[in-house]
Design a protein around this motif. Structure first.
Motif, PDB file in Angstrom:
ATOM      1  N   GLU A  88      63.530  14.201  52.555  1.00  0.00           N
ATOM      2  CA  GLU A  88      63.168  14.141  53.982  1.00  0.00           C
ATOM      3  C   GLU A  88      64.428  14.184  54.860  1.00  0.00           C
ATOM      4  OE1 GLU A  88      60.037  13.944  55.260  1.00  0.00           O
ATOM      5  OE2 GLU A  88      58.743  12.895  53.826  1.00  0.00           O
ATOM      6  N   PRO A  89      65.269  15.216  54.718  1.00  0.00           N
ATOM      7  CA  PRO A  89      66.603  15.172  55.332  1.00  0.00           C
ATOM      8  C   PRO A  89      66.614  15.237  56.851  1.00  0.00           C
ATOM      9  CG  PRO A  89      66.178  17.350  54.440  1.00  0.00           C
ATOM     10  CD  PRO A  89      65.045  16.471  53.979  1.00  0.00           C
ATOM     11  N   THR A  90      65.472  15.536  57.482  1.00  0.00           N
ATOM     12  CA  THR A  90      65.458  15.606  58.946  1.00  0.00           C
ATOM     13  C   THR A  90      64.459  14.651  59.591  1.00  0.00           C
ATOM     14  OG1 THR A  90      63.812  17.404  58.957  1.00  0.00           O
ATOM     15  CG2 THR A  90      66.139  18.038  58.921  1.00  0.00           C
ATOM     16  N   SER A  91      63.703  13.893  58.800  1.00  0.00           N
ATOM     17  CA  SER A  91      62.609  13.114  59.387  1.00  0.00           C
ATOM     18  C   SER A  91      63.104  11.952  60.242  1.00  0.00           C
ATOM     19  CB  SER A  91      61.667  12.603  58.294  1.00  0.00           C
ATOM     20  OG  SER A  91      62.331  11.693  57.452  1.00  0.00           O
ATOM     21  N   ALA A  92      64.360  11.501  60.037  1.00  0.00           N
ATOM     22  CA  ALA A  92      64.893  10.396  60.851  1.00  0.00           C
ATOM     23  C   ALA A  92      65.612  10.899  62.105  1.00  0.00           C
ATOM     24  CB  ALA A  92      65.852   9.557  60.015  1.00  0.00           C
ATOM     25  N   LEU A  93      65.603  12.216  62.328  1.00  0.00           N
ATOM     26  CA  LEU A  93      66.362  12.819  63.430  1.00  0.00           C
ATOM     27  C   LEU A  93      65.452  13.195  64.589  1.00  0.00           C
ATOM     28  CD1 LEU A  93      68.608  15.229  61.313  1.00  0.00           C
ATOM     29  CD2 LEU A  93      69.139  12.893  62.057  1.00  0.00           C
ATOM     30  N   VAL A 118      61.974  17.223  49.438  1.00  0.00           N
ATOM     31  CA  VAL A 118      60.799  16.377  49.668  1.00  0.00           C
ATOM     32  C   VAL A 118      60.488  16.359  51.151  1.00  0.00           C
ATOM     33  CG1 VAL A 118      60.113  13.952  49.796  1.00  0.00           C
ATOM     34  CG2 VAL A 118      60.985  14.873  47.654  1.00  0.00           C
ATOM     35  N   SER A 119      59.222  16.561  51.496  1.00  0.00           N
ATOM     36  CA  SER A 119      58.807  16.464  52.902  1.00  0.00           C
ATOM     37  C   SER A 119      57.314  16.183  52.981  1.00  0.00           C
ATOM     38  CB  SER A 119      59.128  17.767  53.649  1.00  0.00           C
ATOM     39  OG  SER A 119      58.761  17.657  55.011  1.00  0.00           O
ATOM     40  N   HIS A 120      56.932  15.447  54.031  1.00  0.00           N
ATOM     41  CA  HIS A 120      55.507  15.293  54.324  1.00  0.00           C
ATOM     42  C   HIS A 120      55.048  16.395  55.271  1.00  0.00           C
ATOM     43  CE1 HIS A 120      57.504  13.494  57.769  1.00  0.00           C
ATOM     44  NE2 HIS A 120      56.416  13.788  58.452  1.00  0.00           N
ATOM     45  N   ASP A 121      56.007  17.215  55.728  1.00  0.00           N
ATOM     46  CA  ASP A 121      55.760  18.209  56.776  1.00  0.00           C
ATOM     47  C   ASP A 121      55.669  19.600  56.160  1.00  0.00           C
ATOM     48  OD1 ASP A 121      55.882  19.945  58.964  1.00  0.00           O
ATOM     49  OD2 ASP A 121      57.172  18.606  60.122  1.00  0.00           O
ATOM     50  N   LEU A 122      54.470  20.145  56.103  1.00  0.00           N
ATOM     51  CA  LEU A 122      54.278  21.470  55.507  1.00  0.00           C
ATOM     52  C   LEU A 122      55.041  22.554  56.257  1.00  0.00           C
ATOM     53  CD1 LEU A 122      50.518  21.686  54.455  1.00  0.00           C
ATOM     54  CD2 LEU A 122      52.514  21.648  52.982  1.00  0.00           C
ATOM     55  N   ALA A 123      55.197  22.397  57.564  1.00  0.00           N
ATOM     56  CA  ALA A 123      55.915  23.409  58.339  1.00  0.00           C
ATOM     57  C   ALA A 123      57.378  23.475  57.911  1.00  0.00           C
ATOM     58  CB  ALA A 123      55.797  23.106  59.833  1.00  0.00           C
ATOM     59  N   THR A 148      76.960  18.319  39.131  1.00  0.00           N
ATOM     60  CA  THR A 148      75.928  19.358  39.149  1.00  0.00           C
ATOM     61  C   THR A 148      74.851  19.071  40.182  1.00  0.00           C
ATOM     62  OG1 THR A 148      76.293  19.721  36.788  1.00  0.00           O
ATOM     63  CG2 THR A 148      74.253  20.609  37.709  1.00  0.00           C
ATOM     64  N   VAL A 149      74.475  17.797  40.319  1.00  0.00           N
ATOM     65  CA  VAL A 149      73.353  17.395  41.177  1.00  0.00           C
ATOM     66  C   VAL A 149      73.835  16.388  42.213  1.00  0.00           C
ATOM     67  CG1 VAL A 149      71.059  16.346  41.241  1.00  0.00           C
ATOM     68  CG2 VAL A 149      71.741  17.709  39.254  1.00  0.00           C
ATOM     69  N   GLN A 150      73.514  16.643  43.470  1.00  0.00           N
ATOM     70  CA  GLN A 150      73.798  15.696  44.547  1.00  0.00           C
ATOM     71  C   GLN A 150      72.538  15.535  45.394  1.00  0.00           C
ATOM     72  OE1 GLN A 150      76.711  13.827  45.783  1.00  0.00           O
ATOM     73  NE2 GLN A 150      77.179  14.000  43.604  1.00  0.00           N
ATOM     74  N   MET A 151      72.457  14.410  46.126  1.00  0.00           N
ATOM     75  CA  MET A 151      71.261  14.099  46.904  1.00  0.00           C
ATOM     76  C   MET A 151      71.636  13.785  48.344  1.00  0.00           C
ATOM     77  SD  MET A 151      68.195  11.628  45.714  1.00  0.00           S
ATOM     78  CE  MET A 151      66.950  10.926  46.755  1.00  0.00           C
ATOM     79  N   VAL A 152      70.814  14.278  49.263  1.00  0.00           N
ATOM     80  CA  VAL A 152      70.940  13.953  50.684  1.00  0.00           C
ATOM     81  C   VAL A 152      69.731  13.099  51.043  1.00  0.00           C
ATOM     82  CG1 VAL A 152      71.043  14.842  53.043  1.00  0.00           C
ATOM     83  CG2 VAL A 152      72.188  16.086  51.181  1.00  0.00           C
ATOM     84  N   PHE A 153      70.008  11.904  51.579  1.00  0.00           N
ATOM     85  CA  PHE A 153      68.945  10.934  51.827  1.00  0.00           C
ATOM     86  C   PHE A 153      68.364  11.084  53.229  1.00  0.00           C
ATOM     87  CE2 PHE A 153      71.542   9.208  48.461  1.00  0.00           C
ATOM     88  CZ  PHE A 153      70.618   8.707  47.567  1.00  0.00           C
TER      89      PHE A 153
END
Length: 251
Positions: free
Chosen positions: A167-172, A198-203, A83-88
């Protein structure tokens, strides 16, 4: 409202009694089925810890967590992970360096009871914008964006209802971030997924989500719609500070 996720008075702790850290303090939120919900705040605010509590990666918690109406206990069973999966956040760290893309996806499908594995691997790669040429490559042979696409394909393999996105894009690279966010939006529409991001980026949250909870020092300060966020209709001064810091990108 059909709720995909309900959290009531959640407290999460790290450490032992001598040095116990109260990382999340009495957090409550509800995510409707099919919605995209954001958790925003500065580093250390507790937003990723909520995802860890849901998935069982932060075992010291109390309160109530319900997934599709079912209360969670101390352990997560196979039904939960269907039911639930996570992307790090870091796609390189989340993939085994000695496993090919084929091994990563095939093993996940096998563990969740699928048998038509060959066809499903090809379909998953197509779904995330990677062709069959990527099937037998290893993580070190892929770019950051390609690795994250593989990680997303692995999360989709059990056909979950809910994706937790840490934060799925913060390391990219910035040039790749928009591609991955657009891919996630397309997948949500195609598969009827519920997102908690989850994100620190409001945009990023304004682009991806319908609603967001603003966190600081382990507490949820307010929950507001993205429309209210764009209009600057906030109840807490900290949210106003975050908005002011990224005003040009959220509008």
């Amino acid at each position: 409202m059909n709720a995909a996720l309900e959290i009531n008075a959640l407290n999460v702790y790290f450490g032992d009694h001598g040095a116990l850290v109260h990382a999340v303090k009495s957090a409550s939120l509800t995510v409707a089925k099919g919605a995209s919900f954001g958790l925003v705040g500065e580093s250390g605010s507790g937003k990723s810890t909520i995802l860890k509590a849901i998935t069982g990666l932060a075992p010291q918690w109390n309160g109530e967590i319900k997934v599709e109406g079912r209360p969670l206990g101390a352990k997560r069973d196979r039904d939960f992970y269907k039911t639930v999966q996570m992307v790090f956040q870091d796609p390189y760290a989340s993939l085994h360096p000695r496993q090919s893309v084929d091994q990563v996806l095939s093993e996940t499908l096998y563990l969740h009871g699928f048998r038509d594995i060959d066809d499903r691997v090809n379909q998953l790669l197509q779904d995330v914008g990677l062709g069959p040429a990527f099937r037998f490559r290893y993580p070190h042979q892929l770019s950051g964006g390609q690795r994250q696409r593989v990680a997303i394909a692995r999360a989709l393999a059990p056909q979950p209802d809910i994706l937790l996105l840490d934060e799925p894009t913060s390391a990219l690279d910035v040039s790749v971030q928009a591609e991955i966010l657009n891919l996630l939006s397309d997948l949500r529409a195609a598969h009827g997924l519920t997102f908690v991001m989850v994100s620190h980026d409001l945009a990023v949250v304004a682009h991806m989500c319908d609603q967001a909870a603003v966190m600081q020092h382990g507490e949820i300060l307010e929950v507001l719609s993205i429309d209210a966020m764009r209009a600057g209709q906030t109840a807490h001064p900290y949210t106003r500070t975050l908005l002011d810091a990224s005003a040009n990108r959220v509008a």
